[in-house]
Design a protein around this motif. Sequence first.
Motif, PDB file in Angstrom:
ATOM      1  N   THR A 260      -3.358 -15.052  -5.605  1.00  0.00           N
ATOM      2  CA  THR A 260      -2.289 -14.541  -6.460  1.00  0.00           C
ATOM      3  C   THR A 260      -1.350 -13.645  -5.658  1.00  0.00           C
ATOM      4  O   THR A 260      -1.801 -12.787  -4.892  1.00  0.00           O
ATOM      5  N   ASP A 261      -0.041 -13.838  -5.841  1.00  0.00           N
ATOM      6  CA  ASP A 261       0.936 -13.061  -5.086  1.00  0.00           C
ATOM      7  C   ASP A 261       0.804 -11.567  -5.337  1.00  0.00           C
ATOM      8  O   ASP A 261       1.051 -10.753  -4.453  1.00  0.00           O
ATOM      9  N   THR A 262       0.445 -11.184  -6.576  1.00  0.00           N
ATOM     10  CA  THR A 262       0.359  -9.766  -6.912  1.00  0.00           C
ATOM     11  C   THR A 262      -0.578  -9.026  -5.976  1.00  0.00           C
ATOM     12  O   THR A 262      -0.304  -7.903  -5.544  1.00  0.00           O
ATOM     13  N   ILE A 263      -1.705  -9.638  -5.640  1.00  0.00           N
ATOM     14  CA  ILE A 263      -2.686  -8.986  -4.778  1.00  0.00           C
ATOM     15  C   ILE A 263      -2.100  -8.748  -3.395  1.00  0.00           C
ATOM     16  O   ILE A 263      -2.218  -7.655  -2.828  1.00  0.00           O
ATOM     17  N   TRP A 264      -1.422  -9.747  -2.852  1.00  0.00           N
ATOM     18  CA  TRP A 264      -0.922  -9.609  -1.489  1.00  0.00           C
ATOM     19  C   TRP A 264       0.341  -8.792  -1.419  1.00  0.00           C
ATOM     20  O   TRP A 264       0.649  -8.179  -0.397  1.00  0.00           O
ATOM     21  N   ARG A 265       1.096  -8.730  -2.517  1.00  0.00           N
ATOM     22  CA  ARG A 265       2.230  -7.805  -2.536  1.00  0.00           C
ATOM     23  C   ARG A 265       1.746  -6.363  -2.426  1.00  0.00           C
ATOM     24  O   ARG A 265       2.349  -5.538  -1.749  1.00  0.00           O
ATOM     25  N   ARG A 266       0.644  -6.056  -3.106  1.00  0.00           N
ATOM     26  CA  ARG A 266       0.107  -4.705  -3.009  1.00  0.00           C
ATOM     27  C   ARG A 266      -0.372  -4.428  -1.592  1.00  0.00           C
ATOM     28  O   ARG A 266      -0.192  -3.333  -1.073  1.00  0.00           O
ATOM     29  N   ARG A 267      -1.014  -5.428  -0.972  1.00  0.00           N
ATOM     30  CA  ARG A 267      -1.444  -5.250   0.410  1.00  0.00           C
ATOM     31  C   ARG A 267      -0.227  -4.958   1.312  1.00  0.00           C
ATOM     32  O   ARG A 267      -0.275  -4.092   2.182  1.00  0.00           O
ATOM     33  N   CYS A 268       0.869  -5.731   1.101  1.00  0.00           N
ATOM     34  CA  CYS A 268       2.057  -5.550   1.928  1.00  0.00           C
ATOM     35  C   CYS A 268       2.702  -4.195   1.691  1.00  0.00           C
ATOM     36  O   CYS A 268       3.172  -3.551   2.627  1.00  0.00           O
ATOM     37  N   ARG A 269       2.739  -3.745   0.438  1.00  0.00           N
ATOM     38  CA  ARG A 269       3.354  -2.460   0.155  1.00  0.00           C
ATOM     39  C   ARG A 269       2.639  -1.330   0.885  1.00  0.00           C
ATOM     40  O   ARG A 269       3.245  -0.355   1.312  1.00  0.00           O
ATOM     41  N   GLU A 270       1.313  -1.457   1.010  1.00  0.00           N
ATOM     42  CA  GLU A 270       0.574  -0.429   1.729  1.00  0.00           C
ATOM     43  C   GLU A 270       1.039  -0.350   3.176  1.00  0.00           C
ATOM     44  O   GLU A 270       1.187   0.717   3.747  1.00  0.00           O
ATOM     45  N   VAL A 271       1.286  -1.516   3.782  1.00  0.00           N
ATOM     46  CA  VAL A 271       1.717  -1.537   5.171  1.00  0.00           C
ATOM     47  C   VAL A 271       3.189  -1.179   5.294  1.00  0.00           C
ATOM     48  O   VAL A 271       3.625  -0.507   6.237  1.00  0.00           O
ATOM     49  N   LEU A 272       3.996  -1.649   4.323  1.00  0.00           N
ATOM     50  CA  LEU A 272       5.430  -1.434   4.392  1.00  0.00           C
ATOM     51  C   LEU A 272       5.851  -0.029   4.001  1.00  0.00           C
ATOM     52  O   LEU A 272       7.019   0.324   4.162  1.00  0.00           O
ATOM     53  N   HIS A 273       4.919   0.762   3.507  1.00  0.00           N
ATOM     54  CA  HIS A 273       5.297   2.064   2.959  1.00  0.00           C
ATOM     55  C   HIS A 273       6.131   2.867   3.955  1.00  0.00           C
ATOM     56  O   HIS A 273       7.144   3.464   3.602  1.00  0.00           O
ATOM     57  N   ARG A 274       5.745   2.860   5.204  1.00  0.00           N
ATOM     58  CA  ARG A 274       6.449   3.647   6.217  1.00  0.00           C
ATOM     59  C   ARG A 274       7.849   3.121   6.490  1.00  0.00           C
ATOM     60  O   ARG A 274       8.748   3.885   6.829  1.00  0.00           O
ATOM     61  N   TYR A 275       8.057   1.819   6.346  1.00  0.00           N
ATOM     62  CA  TYR A 275       9.325   1.209   6.731  1.00  0.00           C
ATOM     63  C   TYR A 275      10.171   0.772   5.541  1.00  0.00           C
ATOM     64  O   TYR A 275      11.185   0.091   5.726  1.00  0.00           O
ATOM     65  N   ARG A 276       9.772   1.144   4.343  1.00  0.00           N
ATOM     66  CA  ARG A 276      10.493   0.635   3.172  1.00  0.00           C
ATOM     67  C   ARG A 276      11.937   1.138   3.114  1.00  0.00           C
ATOM     68  O   ARG A 276      12.809   0.499   2.521  1.00  0.00           O
ATOM     69  N   HIS A 277      12.225   2.272   3.751  1.00  0.00           N
ATOM     70  CA  HIS A 277      13.568   2.843   3.682  1.00  0.00           C
ATOM     71  C   HIS A 277      14.582   2.093   4.545  1.00  0.00           C
ATOM     72  O   HIS A 277      15.787   2.326   4.405  1.00  0.00           O
ATOM     73  N   ILE A 278      14.127   1.223   5.442  1.00  0.00           N
ATOM     74  CA  ILE A 278      15.097   0.546   6.320  1.00  0.00           C
ATOM     75  C   ILE A 278      15.543  -0.797   5.766  1.00  0.00           C
ATOM     76  O   ILE A 278      16.348  -1.477   6.398  1.00  0.00           O
ATOM     77  N   LEU A 279      15.046  -1.201   4.602  1.00  0.00           N
ATOM     78  CA  LEU A 279      15.515  -2.441   3.992  1.00  0.00           C
ATOM     79  C   LEU A 279      16.955  -2.251   3.513  1.00  0.00           C
ATOM     80  O   LEU A 279      17.309  -1.226   2.947  1.00  0.00           O
ATOM     81  N   GLY A 280      17.811  -3.252   3.732  1.00  0.00           N
ATOM     82  CA  GLY A 280      19.190  -3.183   3.277  1.00  0.00           C
ATOM     83  C   GLY A 280      20.169  -3.438   4.409  1.00  0.00           C
ATOM     84  O   GLY A 280      19.841  -4.045   5.433  1.00  0.00           O
ATOM     85  N   LEU A 281      21.426  -2.986   4.226  1.00  0.00           N
ATOM     86  CA  LEU A 281      22.506  -3.212   5.183  1.00  0.00           C
ATOM     87  C   LEU A 281      22.746  -1.971   6.042  1.00  0.00           C
ATOM     88  O   LEU A 281      22.705  -0.844   5.536  1.00  0.00           O
TER      89      LEU A 281
END
Length: 511
Positions: free
Chosen positions: A106-127
């Motif tokens: 299920t995508d929901t499970i792996w999205r949560r896994r990714c969010r844990e890793v992406l937490h540090r870099y989430r602010h650089i998404l965008g233009l």
Amino acid sequence: MAVCARLCGVGPSRGCRRRQQRQGLAETAAADSEPDTDPEEERIEAGAAALSGAGVGRSAGPSPPPRCSLLELPPELLVEIFASLPGTDLPSLAQVCTKFRHILHTDTIWRRRCREVLHRYRHILGLWQPDIGPYGGLLNVVVDGLFIIGWMYMPPHDPHVDDPMRFKPLFRIHLMERRSATVECMYGHRGPHNGHIQIVKMDEFSTKCNQTDHHRMPGGRQEEFRTWLREEWGRTLEDIFHEHMQELILMKFIYTSQYDNCLTYRRIYLPPSHPDDLIRPGLFKGTYGSHGLEIVMLSFHGKRARGTKITGDPNIPAGQQTVEIDLMHRIQLPDVENLRDFNELSRLVLEVREQVRQEQGEAGPDGGEGRGHQSPQEPRGPAPPSAEPPTEKGRGPGEGAVAAAAEQPAQSGQGQQFVLPMGVSCRNEDYPRTCRMCFYGTGLIAGHGFTSPERTPGVFILFDEDRFGFIWLELKSFSLYSRVQAAFRNAEAPSPQAFEDMLKNIQSLTA
């Protein structure tokens, strides 16, 4: 499943469990993987306990409640439970039974896994706009599978403004393990290599390559330069040696030297849209004389529209406001035969400029600009053959305004014929031959190094929803702009004020 297992930092599975062991493993995994202090998980656990209590028999004598297996829980509840387990337990849990294996995909499970890793870099998404001297640029940072990738967007080859944008990866963040990631530099000719990203603040970050030797080609700088010309310009060195040699050497030097060292990026937003905007604002690619194609952001500000350069050149750097359109002063172009006469067009535009100056003297330096469009003035210029000439007293030559033309619908397919006046240079002869409406505007020109900048009069020509042009009277030059059709996520400004602050910020960097 193997890819997902690598995301969580576990190795490949060592084989399947025997079928008679699966029931025991399911119960063990549920018992050993209880959540710690997550309130959501406590709620799920309480729900599971309630489900277990619901099965108590109604016999008169006391009897132990029947055991409730995880297999009996609803799939939705199992998703919540599995998403809360440590990632290293999930591959083993997937071997218990077919039901568990399907749920664990299920995508929901792996999205949560990714969010844990992406937490540090989430602010650089965008233009983002890179700080590369006057040249600027456009970087789009997105999530792509198990990677965060920074794509540099570049205009198509000159002069084909309607072609799609070109793009290439500059860096990527590989989601290797739980709560950790690997930054890789994608620049160069020897594949991904070690890099570093430092998040300075919410609206600024920097990248650095730790292995700059990977940027070098075996043939040295000459081979690198020739390769760059083929990739970026689609032409050979011999083709353009006599045209832009000095400028190309400077651009290549800045381009390579910046990626050999630390490069800083500053956040940019897409312009907000309003129902009364002339067309949908956004990013456009346009011709700039000998400078090739550049990226411009079109935005609307009350009674004016502005084009801000996202990419720049040695004359007008990125961040500067290249054109400004006065939406209160429409211009009615003459018929095609008279439009070929540059002097006639120049006369009309200069008359409008004089009127604008007089109005600004009465209303103040800002001309009374505010949010919300007012009805544009009647288009200035000679009446078309199908209309009666104006008869009001006091009107001078060229001031005839046709009310019918002012009320002309600005819909696609409705307008007048258009042709460039004789003597006006254009790098792309494949421009539209009909336009919807025209407005008075000014364009920014300057000498090399942004010396002696000044705003000069011109004509803004709206062709359709995705294309517009600008005639620079003093330069006798025509720029054609075509909308960038790429969809950019995480690029909306949190507020109109945040967008205005962003424009001031990128302009101040090159002022």
